[in-house]
Design a protein around this motif. Structure first.
Motif, PDB file in Angstrom:
ATOM      1  N   GLN A  19       0.833  -1.201   0.000  1.00 13.67           N
ATOM      2  CA  GLN A  19       0.000   0.000   0.000  1.00 13.67           C
ATOM      3  C   GLN A  19       0.873   1.258   0.000  1.00 13.67           C
ATOM      4  O   GLN A  19       0.573   2.223  -0.706  1.00 13.67           O
ATOM      5  CB  GLN A  19      -0.925  -0.003   1.210  1.00 13.67           C
ATOM      6  CG  GLN A  19      -1.833   1.207   1.291  1.00 13.67           C
ATOM      7  CD  GLN A  19      -2.603   1.295   2.602  1.00 13.67           C
ATOM      8  OE1 GLN A  19      -2.130   0.817   3.639  1.00 13.67           O
ATOM      9  NE2 GLN A  19      -3.764   1.899   2.563  1.00 13.67           N
ATOM     10  N   TYR A  23       0.848   3.487  -6.587  1.00 11.03           N
ATOM     11  CA  TYR A  23       0.968   4.644  -7.475  1.00 11.03           C
ATOM     12  C   TYR A  23      -0.434   5.213  -7.661  1.00 11.03           C
ATOM     13  O   TYR A  23      -1.219   4.699  -8.459  1.00 11.03           O
ATOM     14  CB  TYR A  23       1.582   4.223  -8.817  1.00 11.03           C
ATOM     15  CG  TYR A  23       1.738   5.365  -9.788  1.00 11.03           C
ATOM     16  CD1 TYR A  23       2.742   6.320  -9.600  1.00 11.03           C
ATOM     17  CD2 TYR A  23       0.899   5.498 -10.875  1.00 11.03           C
ATOM     18  CE1 TYR A  23       2.892   7.380 -10.482  1.00 11.03           C
ATOM     19  CE2 TYR A  23       1.034   6.551 -11.765  1.00 11.03           C
ATOM     20  CZ  TYR A  23       2.035   7.485 -11.569  1.00 11.03           C
ATOM     21  OH  TYR A  23       2.173   8.534 -12.449  1.00 11.03           O
ATOM     22  N   ALA A  24      -0.754   6.234  -6.871  1.00 12.83           N
ATOM     23  CA  ALA A  24      -2.104   6.809  -6.879  1.00 12.83           C
ATOM     24  C   ALA A  24      -2.039   8.336  -6.900  1.00 12.83           C
ATOM     25  O   ALA A  24      -2.584   9.001  -6.017  1.00 12.83           O
ATOM     26  CB  ALA A  24      -2.869   6.310  -5.656  1.00 12.83           C
ATOM     27  N   PRO A  25      -1.397   8.910  -7.926  1.00 14.27           N
ATOM     28  CA  PRO A  25      -1.247  10.371  -7.945  1.00 14.27           C
ATOM     29  C   PRO A  25      -2.552  11.124  -8.215  1.00 14.27           C
ATOM     30  O   PRO A  25      -2.626  12.322  -7.938  1.00 14.27           O
ATOM     31  CB  PRO A  25      -0.244  10.601  -9.083  1.00 14.27           C
ATOM     32  CG  PRO A  25      -0.469   9.456 -10.016  1.00 14.27           C
ATOM     33  CD  PRO A  25      -0.785   8.289  -9.102  1.00 14.27           C
ATOM     34  N   TYR A  26      -3.569  10.465  -8.732  1.00 16.30           N
ATOM     35  CA  TYR A  26      -4.811  11.140  -9.099  1.00 16.30           C
ATOM     36  C   TYR A  26      -5.841  11.055  -7.978  1.00 16.30           C
ATOM     37  O   TYR A  26      -6.391  12.056  -7.551  1.00 16.30           O
ATOM     38  CB  TYR A  26      -5.354  10.567 -10.413  1.00 16.30           C
ATOM     39  CG  TYR A  26      -4.277  10.583 -11.471  1.00 16.30           C
ATOM     40  CD1 TYR A  26      -3.792  11.788 -11.995  1.00 16.30           C
ATOM     41  CD2 TYR A  26      -3.687   9.404 -11.906  1.00 16.30           C
ATOM     42  CE1 TYR A  26      -2.765  11.813 -12.921  1.00 16.30           C
ATOM     43  CE2 TYR A  26      -2.653   9.423 -12.843  1.00 16.30           C
ATOM     44  CZ  TYR A  26      -2.197  10.631 -13.345  1.00 16.30           C
ATOM     45  OH  TYR A  26      -1.177  10.646 -14.256  1.00 16.30           O
ATOM     46  N   SER A  27      -6.093   9.863  -7.481  1.00 16.48           N
ATOM     47  CA  SER A  27      -7.088   9.707  -6.423  1.00 16.48           C
ATOM     48  C   SER A  27      -6.481   9.855  -5.032  1.00 16.48           C
ATOM     49  O   SER A  27      -7.181  10.144  -4.080  1.00 16.48           O
ATOM     50  CB  SER A  27      -7.750   8.327  -6.519  1.00 16.48           C
ATOM     51  OG  SER A  27      -6.838   7.317  -6.125  1.00 16.48           O
ATOM     52  N   ARG A  28      -5.195   9.595  -4.919  1.00 14.73           N
ATOM     53  CA  ARG A  28      -4.500   9.540  -3.625  1.00 14.73           C
ATOM     54  C   ARG A  28      -5.104   8.462  -2.716  1.00 14.73           C
ATOM     55  O   ARG A  28      -4.951   8.497  -1.502  1.00 14.73           O
ATOM     56  CB  ARG A  28      -4.502  10.887  -2.932  1.00 14.73           C
ATOM     57  CG  ARG A  28      -3.989  12.010  -3.808  1.00 14.73           C
ATOM     58  CD  ARG A  28      -2.991  12.888  -3.147  1.00 14.73           C
ATOM     59  NE  ARG A  28      -2.601  14.076  -3.864  1.00 14.73           N
ATOM     60  CZ  ARG A  28      -2.056  14.152  -5.059  1.00 14.73           C
ATOM     61  NH1 ARG A  28      -1.879  13.087  -5.757  1.00 14.73           N
ATOM     62  NH2 ARG A  28      -1.689  15.300  -5.596  1.00 14.73           N
ATOM     63  N   PHE A  29      -5.785   7.507  -3.320  1.00 13.44           N
ATOM     64  CA  PHE A  29      -6.437   6.408  -2.607  1.00 13.44           C
ATOM     65  C   PHE A  29      -5.569   5.163  -2.783  1.00 13.44           C
ATOM     66  O   PHE A  29      -5.661   4.455  -3.777  1.00 13.44           O
ATOM     67  CB  PHE A  29      -7.849   6.183  -3.181  1.00 13.44           C
ATOM     68  CG  PHE A  29      -8.723   5.306  -2.335  1.00 13.44           C
ATOM     69  CD1 PHE A  29      -9.419   5.825  -1.254  1.00 13.44           C
ATOM     70  CD2 PHE A  29      -8.855   3.953  -2.618  1.00 13.44           C
ATOM     71  CE1 PHE A  29     -10.240   5.021  -0.482  1.00 13.44           C
ATOM     72  CE2 PHE A  29      -9.663   3.136  -1.855  1.00 13.44           C
ATOM     73  CZ  PHE A  29     -10.358   3.674  -0.778  1.00 13.44           C
ATOM     74  N   ARG A  30      -4.706   4.932  -1.806  1.00 15.44           N
ATOM     75  CA  ARG A  30      -3.729   3.849  -1.890  1.00 15.44           C
ATOM     76  C   ARG A  30      -4.306   2.567  -1.297  1.00 15.44           C
ATOM     77  O   ARG A  30      -4.808   2.568  -0.170  1.00 15.44           O
ATOM     78  CB  ARG A  30      -2.458   4.222  -1.141  1.00 15.44           C
ATOM     79  CG  ARG A  30      -1.757   5.420  -1.737  1.00 15.44           C
ATOM     80  CD  ARG A  30      -0.578   5.843  -0.863  1.00 15.44           C
ATOM     81  NE  ARG A  30       0.108   6.973  -1.451  1.00 15.44           N
ATOM     82  CZ  ARG A  30       1.116   6.867  -2.314  1.00 15.44           C
ATOM     83  NH1 ARG A  30       1.550   5.676  -2.661  1.00 15.44           N
ATOM     84  NH2 ARG A  30       1.678   7.936  -2.805  1.00 15.44           N
ATOM     85  N   GLU A  49      -2.425   3.605 -10.737  1.00 13.64           N
ATOM     86  CA  GLU A  49      -3.307   4.450 -11.538  1.00 13.64           C
ATOM     87  C   GLU A  49      -2.624   4.861 -12.835  1.00 13.64           C
ATOM     88  O   GLU A  49      -1.418   4.689 -13.019  1.00 13.64           O
ATOM     89  CB  GLU A  49      -3.706   5.696 -10.736  1.00 13.64           C
ATOM     90  CG  GLU A  49      -4.570   5.367  -9.549  1.00 13.64           C
ATOM     91  CD  GLU A  49      -4.981   6.580  -8.747  1.00 13.64           C
ATOM     92  OE1 GLU A  49      -5.866   6.418  -7.894  1.00 13.64           O
ATOM     93  OE2 GLU A  49      -4.438   7.691  -8.947  1.00 13.64           O
TER      94      GLU A  49
END
Length: 137
Positions: A19, A23-30, A49
């Protein structure tokens, strides 16, 4: 019988480590996931993402890919860890992906950063599922 507490602890550690690498630069939902496979190994995965949103990959899909690449073919248990107060259960597509390699009684353990929050069988999350046995051999 489900996985032992030490196996759950191992899955939790692997999923939270994955976790952290999501790689979640758009949602920031890891999200992280870890599979205990039929070979006894633990296979982690994280969400990845993409700027073209539909082509991102879920953590569960990554863990399944790692398991298959590692040579295992069956999920004994899977743990998914996500952020926030709500349970982060596998999406519908991932429930079907898990079903390809898991039996209806396979434990699906849901965790937050504070630890395990819920346990389901795959059948509870995907009742009356379609799987490999439905297809002719």
């Amino acid at each position: 019988m489900g996985p032992a507490t030490t196996e759950i602890d191992t899955l939790f550690a692997a999923a939270t480590a994955a976790q952290a690498r999501a790689y979640a630069p758009y949602s920031r939902f890891r999200v992280g996931a870890a599979i205990l496979a039929d070979d006894g190994a633990v296979y982690p995965g994280c969400n990845v993402e993409n700027a073209a949103y539909p082509v991102g990959a879920c953590a569960e899909a990554g863990a399944i890919s790692a398991m298959v690449a590692g040579g295992a073919r069956a999920i004994r248990a899977i743990l998914v860890v996500g952020p926030g107060e709500e349970l982060v259960t596998p999406c519908g597509a991932c429930r079907q992906r898990i079903r390809e390699f898991a039996a209806p009684e396979t434990p699906v353990v849901i965790a937050g950063t504070d630890g395990v929050r819920a346990r389901f069988s795959l059948a509870e999350l995907l009742p009356a599922s379609f799987g490999p046995a439905n297809l002719p051999t």
